[in-house]
Design a protein around this motif. Structure first.
Motif, PDB file in Angstrom:
ATOM      1  N   HIS A  20      17.928  51.493  -6.685  1.00 34.34           N
ATOM      2  CA  HIS A  20      17.385  50.139  -6.783  1.00 34.34           C
ATOM      3  C   HIS A  20      17.344  49.661  -8.222  1.00 34.34           C
ATOM      4  N   MET A  21      17.005  50.555  -9.119  1.00 30.88           N
ATOM      5  CA  MET A  21      16.838  50.186 -10.521  1.00 30.88           C
ATOM      6  C   MET A  21      18.087  50.452 -11.347  1.00 30.88           C
ATOM      7  N   GLY A  22      18.962  51.328 -10.864  1.00 30.23           N
ATOM      8  CA  GLY A  22      20.144  51.688 -11.634  1.00 30.23           C
ATOM      9  C   GLY A  22      19.792  52.545 -12.840  1.00 30.23           C
ATOM     10  N   VAL A  23      18.677  53.267 -12.756  1.00 27.62           N
ATOM     11  CA  VAL A  23      18.158  54.067 -13.861  1.00 27.62           C
ATOM     12  C   VAL A  23      17.888  55.475 -13.339  1.00 27.62           C
ATOM     13  N   ASN A  24      18.088  56.476 -14.193  1.00 26.40           N
ATOM     14  CA  ASN A  24      17.835  57.846 -13.736  1.00 26.40           C
ATOM     15  C   ASN A  24      16.337  58.088 -13.566  1.00 26.40           C
ATOM     16  N   ILE A  25      16.024  59.030 -12.688  1.00 25.67           N
ATOM     17  CA  ILE A  25      14.631  59.269 -12.313  1.00 25.67           C
ATOM     18  C   ILE A  25      13.792  59.849 -13.446  1.00 25.67           C
ATOM     19  N   GLU A  97      15.560  48.577 -20.509  1.00 26.97           N
ATOM     20  CA  GLU A  97      16.705  47.701 -20.794  1.00 26.97           C
ATOM     21  C   GLU A  97      17.721  47.727 -19.658  1.00 26.97           C
ATOM     22  N   ARG A  98      17.983  48.917 -19.142  1.00 28.25           N
ATOM     23  CA  ARG A  98      18.941  49.038 -18.040  1.00 28.25           C
ATOM     24  C   ARG A  98      18.411  48.341 -16.783  1.00 28.25           C
ATOM     25  N   ALA A  99      17.125  48.518 -16.484  1.00 28.78           N
ATOM     26  CA  ALA A  99      16.537  47.861 -15.318  1.00 28.78           C
ATOM     27  C   ALA A  99      16.607  46.346 -15.476  1.00 28.78           C
ATOM     28  N   ALA A 100      16.386  45.862 -16.694  1.00 31.14           N
ATOM     29  CA  ALA A 100      16.454  44.426 -16.946  1.00 31.14           C
ATOM     30  C   ALA A 100      17.851  43.882 -16.653  1.00 31.14           C
ATOM     31  N   ARG A 101      18.863  44.673 -16.949  1.00 30.61           N
ATOM     32  CA  ARG A 101      20.242  44.261 -16.649  1.00 30.61           C
ATOM     33  C   ARG A 101      20.481  44.178 -15.153  1.00 30.61           C
ATOM     34  N   HIS A 102      19.663  44.866 -14.373  1.00 33.15           N
ATOM     35  CA  HIS A 102      19.748  44.804 -12.915  1.00 33.15           C
ATOM     36  C   HIS A 102      18.763  43.778 -12.335  1.00 33.15           C
ATOM     37  N   GLY A 103      18.102  43.029 -13.204  1.00 37.86           N
ATOM     38  CA  GLY A 103      17.221  41.972 -12.745  1.00 37.86           C
ATOM     39  C   GLY A 103      15.764  42.351 -12.601  1.00 37.86           C
ATOM     40  N   TYR A 104      15.375  43.545 -13.053  1.00 38.76           N
ATOM     41  CA  TYR A 104      13.991  43.994 -12.941  1.00 38.76           C
ATOM     42  C   TYR A 104      13.308  43.909 -14.297  1.00 38.76           C
ATOM     43  N   VAL A 105      12.085  43.433 -14.310  1.00 40.60           N
ATOM     44  CA  VAL A 105      11.276  43.403 -15.521  1.00 40.60           C
ATOM     45  C   VAL A 105      10.165  44.415 -15.316  1.00 40.60           C
TER      46      VAL A 105
END
Length: 106
Positions: A20-25, A97-105
Motif C-alpha cells: 500500500h505504501m510502497g515502502v519496506n516494513i 518521502e517514498r510514501a509521499a510519492r505514492h500519495g500518502y502523507v
C-alpha cells in the motif's frame, strides 16, 4: 543471535514491501522485534499501521520466505504483536518521502 545474522535479517526485511505504501516494513517501523529461537529459528514481531491490513498475509509470507532462505535459519515465525501500537515516529525520512510519492502523507 550474532550481530552479523541480525544485520543479514535487517537487510532481508528491507526487501519486504508494504504494497500500500510502497515502502519496506523496516523503514515503516512495522518490525517491533527480531529474536533467535532455541530451535535455529527466527521470530519476527510486527506492529501494523492499520488493523485489518489486507496485505498482512502477503507480507508475513514474504518475511517467512526471505528470512527462511538465510543460512542457518531453519524456521521463521511471524506474528503481529497486538499489545503494541505502531507509531509514526519510527518511520524513516526516506520512507516518508517514498510514501509521499505514492500519495500518502505520514
Amino acid at each position: 543471535m550474532v550481530n552479523e545474522q541480525l544485520q543479514q535479517i535487517n537487510v532481508t526485511l528491507k526487501e519486504v514491501i508494504d504494497p500500500h505504501m510502497g515502502v519496506n516494513i523496516l523503514d515503516m517501523g512495522m518490525v517491533k522485534r527480531v529474536e533467535a529461537t532455541v530451535d535455529s529459528g527466527i521470530y519476527v514481531g510486527l506492529v501494523l499501521p492499520c488493523i485489518g491490513c489486507p496485505a498482512l498475509e502477503l507480507m508475513m509470507a514474504d518475511i517467512r520466505k526471505r528470512v527462511g532462505a538465510l543460512d542457518g535459519v531453519e524456521k521463521v515465525k511471524v506474528k503481529v504483536e497486538w499489545g503494541h501500537q505502531w507509531d509514526r515516529t519510527h518511520i524513516t525520512e526516506e520512507a516518508r518521502e517514498r510514501a509521499a510519492r505514492h500519495g500518502y502523507v505520514i
